[in-house]
Design a protein around this motif. Structure first.
Motif, PDB file in Angstrom:
ATOM      1  N   ARG A 201       0.862  -1.170   0.000  1.00 32.68           N
ATOM      2  CA  ARG A 201       0.000   0.000   0.000  1.00 32.68           C
ATOM      3  C   ARG A 201       0.912   1.236   0.000  1.00 32.68           C
ATOM      4  O   ARG A 201       1.912   1.278   0.709  1.00 32.68           O
ATOM      5  N   CYS A 202       0.577   2.226  -0.820  1.00 32.92           N
ATOM      6  CA  CYS A 202       1.411   3.434  -0.892  1.00 32.92           C
ATOM      7  C   CYS A 202       0.691   4.621  -0.244  1.00 32.92           C
ATOM      8  O   CYS A 202      -0.531   4.608  -0.114  1.00 32.92           O
ATOM      9  N   HIS A 203       1.472   5.623   0.084  1.00 26.49           N
ATOM     10  CA  HIS A 203       0.932   6.808   0.775  1.00 26.49           C
ATOM     11  C   HIS A 203       1.393   8.079   0.059  1.00 26.49           C
ATOM     12  O   HIS A 203       2.517   8.139  -0.446  1.00 26.49           O
ATOM     13  N   PRO A 204       0.529   9.088   0.068  1.00 26.72           N
ATOM     14  CA  PRO A 204       0.870  10.319  -0.662  1.00 26.72           C
ATOM     15  C   PRO A 204       1.864  11.205   0.099  1.00 26.72           C
ATOM     16  O   PRO A 204       1.488  12.225   0.662  1.00 26.72           O
ATOM     17  N   VAL A 205       3.130  10.809   0.111  1.00 23.11           N
ATOM     18  CA  VAL A 205       4.182  11.635   0.722  1.00 23.11           C
ATOM     19  C   VAL A 205       5.247  11.877  -0.348  1.00 23.11           C
ATOM     20  O   VAL A 205       5.747  10.907  -0.946  1.00 23.11           O
ATOM     21  N   THR A 206       5.570  13.128  -0.615  1.00 21.55           N
ATOM     22  CA  THR A 206       6.598  13.430  -1.621  1.00 21.55           C
ATOM     23  C   THR A 206       7.745  14.218  -1.013  1.00 21.55           C
ATOM     24  O   THR A 206       8.905  13.831  -1.089  1.00 21.55           O
ATOM     25  N   THR A 207       7.400  15.344  -0.372  1.00 23.83           N
ATOM     26  CA  THR A 207       8.431  16.166   0.261  1.00 23.83           C
ATOM     27  C   THR A 207       8.359  15.967   1.763  1.00 23.83           C
ATOM     28  O   THR A 207       7.266  15.824   2.316  1.00 23.83           O
ATOM     29  N   VAL A 208       9.521  15.949   2.396  1.00 19.58           N
ATOM     30  CA  VAL A 208       9.555  15.887   3.857  1.00 19.58           C
ATOM     31  C   VAL A 208      10.393  17.054   4.374  1.00 19.58           C
ATOM     32  O   VAL A 208      11.287  17.546   3.679  1.00 19.58           O
ATOM     33  N   LEU A 209      10.088  17.472   5.577  1.00 24.31           N
ATOM     34  CA  LEU A 209      10.959  18.403   6.296  1.00 24.31           C
ATOM     35  C   LEU A 209      11.848  17.508   7.131  1.00 24.31           C
ATOM     36  O   LEU A 209      11.363  16.834   8.048  1.00 24.31           O
ATOM     37  N   ALA A 210      13.115  17.457   6.810  1.00 23.48           N
ATOM     38  CA  ALA A 210      13.933  16.438   7.451  1.00 23.48           C
ATOM     39  C   ALA A 210      15.388  16.862   7.533  1.00 23.48           C
ATOM     40  O   ALA A 210      15.851  17.718   6.773  1.00 23.48           O
ATOM     41  N   GLY A 211      16.092  16.238   8.454  1.00 25.66           N
ATOM     42  CA  GLY A 211      17.522  16.488   8.587  1.00 25.66           C
ATOM     43  C   GLY A 211      17.960  16.283  10.023  1.00 25.66           C
ATOM     44  O   GLY A 211      17.137  16.123  10.927  1.00 25.66           O
ATOM     45  N   PRO A 212      19.264  16.305  10.243  1.00 31.88           N
ATOM     46  CA  PRO A 212      19.759  16.112  11.607  1.00 31.88           C
ATOM     47  C   PRO A 212      19.859  17.424  12.374  1.00 31.88           C
ATOM     48  O   PRO A 212      20.190  18.453  11.800  1.00 31.88           O
ATOM     49  N   VAL A 213      19.573  17.352  13.668  1.00 28.32           N
ATOM     50  CA  VAL A 213      19.924  18.437  14.579  1.00 28.32           C
ATOM     51  C   VAL A 213      20.985  17.854  15.506  1.00 28.32           C
ATOM     52  O   VAL A 213      20.734  16.872  16.193  1.00 28.32           O
ATOM     53  N   MET A 214      22.180  18.422  15.454  1.00 24.98           N
ATOM     54  CA  MET A 214      23.308  17.820  16.170  1.00 24.98           C
ATOM     55  C   MET A 214      23.740  18.676  17.359  1.00 24.98           C
ATOM     56  O   MET A 214      23.751  19.908  17.282  1.00 24.98           O
ATOM     57  N   TYR A 215      24.136  17.969  18.406  1.00 21.90           N
ATOM     58  CA  TYR A 215      24.542  18.639  19.655  1.00 21.90           C
ATOM     59  C   TYR A 215      25.931  18.165  20.066  1.00 21.90           C
ATOM     60  O   TYR A 215      26.385  17.075  19.679  1.00 21.90           O
ATOM     61  N   ASP A 216      26.547  18.956  20.916  1.00 22.69           N
ATOM     62  CA  ASP A 216      27.828  18.559  21.500  1.00 22.69           C
ATOM     63  C   ASP A 216      27.641  17.221  22.232  1.00 22.69           C
ATOM     64  O   ASP A 216      26.641  17.021  22.926  1.00 22.69           O
ATOM     65  N   ILE A 217      28.608  16.337  22.076  1.00 21.92           N
ATOM     66  CA  ILE A 217      28.432  15.009  22.666  1.00 21.92           C
ATOM     67  C   ILE A 217      28.412  15.085  24.199  1.00 21.92           C
ATOM     68  O   ILE A 217      27.843  14.216  24.860  1.00 21.92           O
ATOM     69  N   GLY A 218      28.960  16.139  24.739  1.00 19.03           N
ATOM     70  CA  GLY A 218      28.906  16.330  26.188  1.00 19.03           C
ATOM     71  C   GLY A 218      27.489  16.603  26.690  1.00 19.03           C
ATOM     72  O   GLY A 218      27.193  16.474  27.876  1.00 19.03           O
TER      73      GLY A 218
END
Ligand SMILES: Cc1cc2nc3c(=O)[nH]c(=O)nc-3n(C[C@H](O)[C@H](O)[C@H](O)COP(=O)(O)OP(=O)(O)OC[C@H]3O[C@@H](n4cnc5c(N)ncnc54)[C@H](O)[C@@H]3O)c2cc1C
Length: 454
Positions: A201-218
């Motif tokens: 089954r398919c779903h109508p998704v084409t564009t996403v708002l996506a990406g990493p938000v990165m933080y200091d490992i500390g």
């Protein structure tokens, strides 16, 4: 002595590569270069009849049989020493019926092929996060990824399959036809037959708002504690996996961050309009980098492909996680920063939301109450670092075990045979009965193997 495969090449229509031939090393190579298996032959099957012919040949000649989809399995379950590899890569056609919102996908197709083909019609199927993974292995194990909270596991979108059984017969299965087989295929791995076609089954998704938000490992303990509380309460539309990683040494990442160890969350939300939940998430803490942007789904869903090409050394462990108590956060904060190589990583894939509303016994995936599917992956191109990546992944996952659910995702394991029963959890006994019905002689045993019930 070399195992004879005389007569195999004339039994199947597709190409057959035998041990000793010039193409052999290329044909036997798997994604994980830590695995070095030497099959007697690789048969590139072109259709169901070919798969059946190869299977009959293997059974008659008492060869161990491995089925290879995308060849991505961490433990190399797509191949077998001295046996026969049934390679499905030629069976990779994808037909999309845009009106019915359905995709029919060959058993040897890759995720990126499925993502591209459905995207052309403004549609998608939720799959894993790397495009070169096989649809076959990923789906039969379950399939977690960026859109799991909104659209469920890959298996939750499977509506039918064509399967070549151990005796070479071909069956169609769905909720009405061979329902036990259909149940078992959705999480039971490659135990029941060779799937030559999956209907999703398919779903109508084409564009996403996506990406990493990165933080200091500390900041890892603080970020993970916030994420643990925030995400399960957020609407299903927001997906996000927590990770430890090193910033890749190249664009689009700023040079000053290259190779810096970080923690972070890879966010995904369908559509271009930012939801309140995503806005709130991005406002948390003091990120080093916020890479969230509108992007075509296939681009986001293959964004890690270049970072992780075939041929690296991989050592995997997996755990299902329901709660992340403060004690577990302390374990993560201790082991995450010890990643031994820059490609090594730890991901906590969110598998609640739509996936969590399916009952444990409705499909063979028996950990619907897990909120996260965790993977501990030591990765490096250099075989000299194989020991270091293995030791880290083992030590980290061992330290998390007291805070995990016992089993682990069938697709995230390599060398833990004593954990196989736990991977199928409360569904193991029913799976063993279905196995006895469809594969009583355990022809399909190069997998996280379910023993046929007596
Ligand atoms: C870099 C990387 C990223 C990954 N990311 C994710 C992720 O985001 N989400 C996730 O859920 N998993 C992920 N995985 C795990 C992945 O799902 C498993 O490794 C899976 O086994 C790969 O499937 P494959 O077809 O490529 O593997 P293969 O090695 O070809 O096969 C794996 C197993 O599946 C069986 N099999 C494959 N195709 C068929 C078929 N058509 N019919 C019957 N049996 C078949 C094989 O016999 C074997 O036992 C990732 C793996 C890697 C290496």
């Amino acid at each position: 002595m070399a195992v004879s495969v005389e007569g195999l090449a004339s039994a199947v229509k597709g190409r057959v590569v035998e041990a000793g031939s010039t193409e052999y090393d290329e044909a036997r190579a798997l994604y994980n270069a830590m695995i070095d298996k030497r099959p007697a032959a690789i048969a590139y099957c072109v259709d169901e009849a070919d798969v059946a012919a190869a299977l009959r040949y293997g059974v008659e000649h008492d060869l161990r049989i491995a089925v290879r989809g995308g060849g991505h399995n961490g433990g190399g379950l797509g191949s077998v020493d001295d046996g026969l590899v049934i390679d499905l890569s030629p069976i990779n056609a994808i037909e999309v019926d845009a009106q019915a919102k359905m995709a029919r996908v060959g058993g040897g197709a890759l995720l990126k092929d499925l993502l591209d083909a459905t995207h052309e019609h403004g549609l998608t199927v939720p799959v894993g996060i790397i495009g070169t993974t096989g649809v076959g292995g990923l789906t039969l194990g379950g399939g977690v990824g960026h859109l799991t909270r909104e659209l469920g596991l890959t298996i939750d979108n499977l509506v039918a399959a064509t399967v070549v059984l151990a005796d070479g017969s071909v069956v169609q299965t769905d909720a009405e036809r061979e329902p036990d087989l259909f149940w078992a295929l959705r999480g039971g791995g490659g135990n029941f037959g060779v799937v030559t076609s999956f209907s999703f089954r398919c779903h109508p998704v084409t564009t996403v708002l996506a990406g990493p938000v990165m933080y200091d490992i500390g900041d890892a303990a603080e970020v993970l504690a916030w994420y643990r509380d925030f995400l399960p309460a957020a609407p299903d539309e927001l997906g996000g996996f927590f990770l430890f990683a090193s910033v890749p040494p190249g664009p689009p990442f700023p040079e000053e961050l290259h190779l810096r160890k970080v923690c972070g969350i890879a966010w995904t939300q369908a559509g271009e309009e930012e939801s309140d939940a995503l806005r709130e998430a991005r406002a948390f803490g003091k990120p080093l980098l916020d890479g969230v942007a509108p992007v075509p789904l296939p681009a986001w869903n293959t964004a890690f492909d270049a970072l992780y090409p075939a041929g690296d050394q991989w050592y995997w462990r997996g755990e299902f996680i329901r709660e992340i108590p403060d004690e577990a956060i302390a374990v993560h904060a201790e082991y995450g920063p010890q990643m031994p190589t820059w490609k090594s990583t730890m991901h906590l894939y969110a598998s609640d939301g739509a996936a969590g509303r399916v009952g444990n016994d409705e499909t063979a995936w028996s950990y619907r109450d897990a909120r996260w599917t965790g993977v501990f992956a030591g990765v490096d191109p250099d075989p000299a670092n194989a020991g270091a990546i293995r030791d880290w992944a083992r030590a980290y996952s061992d330290a998390i075990k007291p805070h995990a659910m016992g089993g682990g995702y069938v697709n995230f394991h390599m060398d833990e045979p004593d954990r196989v029963r736990g991977m199928y959890g409360s569904n193991y006994d029913r799976l063993a009965r279905v196995k006895a019905q469809y594969d009583p002689n355990n022809v399909f045993r190069v997998n996280q193997n379910i023993q046929p019930a007596a």
